[in-house]
Design an enzyme around this catalytic site. Sequence first.
Site, PDB file in Angstrom:
ATOM      1  N   THR A 144     100.517  29.497 -60.475  1.00  0.00           N
ATOM      2  CA  THR A 144     101.608  28.801 -60.896  1.00  0.00           C
ATOM      3  C   THR A 144     102.865  29.550 -61.304  1.00  0.00           C
ATOM      4  O   THR A 144     104.090  29.589 -61.356  1.00  0.00           O
ATOM      5  CB  THR A 144     100.969  27.946 -60.966  1.00  0.00           C
ATOM      6  OG1 THR A 144     100.439  26.603 -60.900  1.00  0.00           O
ATOM      7  CG2 THR A 144     102.808  26.373 -61.342  1.00  0.00           C
TER       8      THR A 144
ATOM      9  N   TYR B 179      87.777  32.301 -62.098  1.00  0.00           N
ATOM     10  CA  TYR B 179      88.540  30.950 -61.823  1.00  0.00           C
ATOM     11  C   TYR B 179      88.054  30.909 -60.322  1.00  0.00           C
ATOM     12  O   TYR B 179      88.567  32.183 -59.204  1.00  0.00           O
ATOM     13  CB  TYR B 179      90.541  31.784 -61.745  1.00  0.00           C
ATOM     14  CG  TYR B 179      91.315  30.586 -61.251  1.00  0.00           C
ATOM     15  CD1 TYR B 179      91.267  29.504 -60.545  1.00  0.00           C
ATOM     16  CD2 TYR B 179      92.383  30.922 -60.699  1.00  0.00           C
ATOM     17  CE1 TYR B 179      91.602  28.405 -60.148  1.00  0.00           C
ATOM     18  CE2 TYR B 179      93.774  30.491 -60.418  1.00  0.00           C
ATOM     19  CZ  TYR B 179      93.499  28.840 -60.181  1.00  0.00           C
ATOM     20  OH  TYR B 179      93.503  27.875 -58.999  1.00  0.00           O
TER      21      TYR B 179
ATOM     22  N   LYS C 165      87.649  28.166 -64.727  1.00  0.00           N
ATOM     23  CA  LYS C 165      88.147  26.857 -64.185  1.00  0.00           C
ATOM     24  C   LYS C 165      87.924  26.888 -62.786  1.00  0.00           C
ATOM     25  O   LYS C 165      87.872  28.143 -61.580  1.00  0.00           O
ATOM     26  CB  LYS C 165      89.945  27.521 -64.332  1.00  0.00           C
ATOM     27  CG  LYS C 165      91.425  27.137 -63.255  1.00  0.00           C
ATOM     28  CD  LYS C 165      92.279  27.199 -63.332  1.00  0.00           C
ATOM     29  CE  LYS C 165      93.165  26.742 -62.896  1.00  0.00           C
ATOM     30  NZ  LYS C 165      94.446  27.342 -62.436  1.00  0.00           N
TER      31      LYS C 165
ATOM     32  N   VAL D 265      93.189  22.624 -66.482  1.00  0.00           N
ATOM     33  CA  VAL D 265      94.081  23.861 -66.477  1.00  0.00           C
ATOM     34  C   VAL D 265      94.479  23.011 -65.372  1.00  0.00           C
ATOM     35  O   VAL D 265      94.817  23.038 -64.046  1.00  0.00           O
ATOM     36  CB  VAL D 265      93.560  24.931 -66.118  1.00  0.00           C
ATOM     37  CG1 VAL D 265      94.267  26.366 -66.077  1.00  0.00           C
ATOM     38  CG2 VAL D 265      92.915  25.687 -67.135  1.00  0.00           C
TER      39      VAL D 265
END
Length: 329
Positions: free
Chosen positions: A54, A142, A170, A210
């Site tokens: 992001t 992640y 995550k 998150v």
Amino acid sequence: MVLPSTTERPFGALLTAMVTPMTPDGAIDLKASVKLAKKLVDDGNDGLVLSGTTGESPVTHAPEKAELVAAVTEAVGDRAAVLAGAGSNDTAHAIRMAEQAAEAGADGLLVVSPYYSRPTQEGLIRHFAAVADSTDLPVMLYDIPGRAGVRIAPETFVRIAEHPRIVANKDATGDVWSAAQLIEATGLAWYSGDDGLLLPFLSVGGAGIVSVSAHVVARQYAEVVRRWDAGDHAGALSEFRRVMPVVGALNGAGAQAVMAKAALQAQGVLEHRTLRLPNVAANDHEVATLRAVLVAAGLLPQSATPMSPPELPEEATAIVGHPAIVTPG
């Protein structure tokens, strides 16, 4: 450094995967980044993730990433943990990013599965261990098979969880049942990587989230977590339902950075919604649709005047010294 408060929530419960604000010519706007970071923490974020997807990590570069970490960590101090993305399908490159993030003052690292290369599970283990060994910072893995092309296997999680600095994951698999099993099997703190799954992850022992939507609904997400922790599960669900349209608007098309910047500009938090290619800024129709959702959710006054994007410059030069075409903010 912000030390982990608990093993269950080493980075708190609510973290925003922060966009990287940019000027109209595509340069990283550190002043706007600091302003945004302070607002997010004021709104209830326990942590911020910089230079993730992001944050447009594939199109930002080493000096910029380090400057961003240094500016944000200085701005938020010990009020929130600052994690820096150290993701690459080149392990040596990921190590360099980890080292530079540590030098710049990051409190932790977000290390995504090596994307596109689709390594074996043994390759994943060696990659994660090599990055975790490169600094003293705690690491959040992640797992996002939709982008990486490979999913971290349960047995891989069990093995890599033995590393003393790998403390969290995550999870963007959408698989809540697997998360429930792996929380029990690994002892890692488990964070939802999907905005819509905050409550399901909390219900199976997840640490938090998150989030992208927390750019604009951090206060509401913080209230969801507070009510959940207090045992008011019906209240948590009621609070979450209030922001469901916003979650859909920011995530539905899969262009989270695009829509988050558009929302922040609409709210007056960012002056520009500039992105670097291949991301393209939200068009007028997309912005109008998003504004309607924000107004309906009470996050934007109905009388607010839409902001017109500036004209695209003929050419923009990136900080690293090569030409970069940018989209208007």
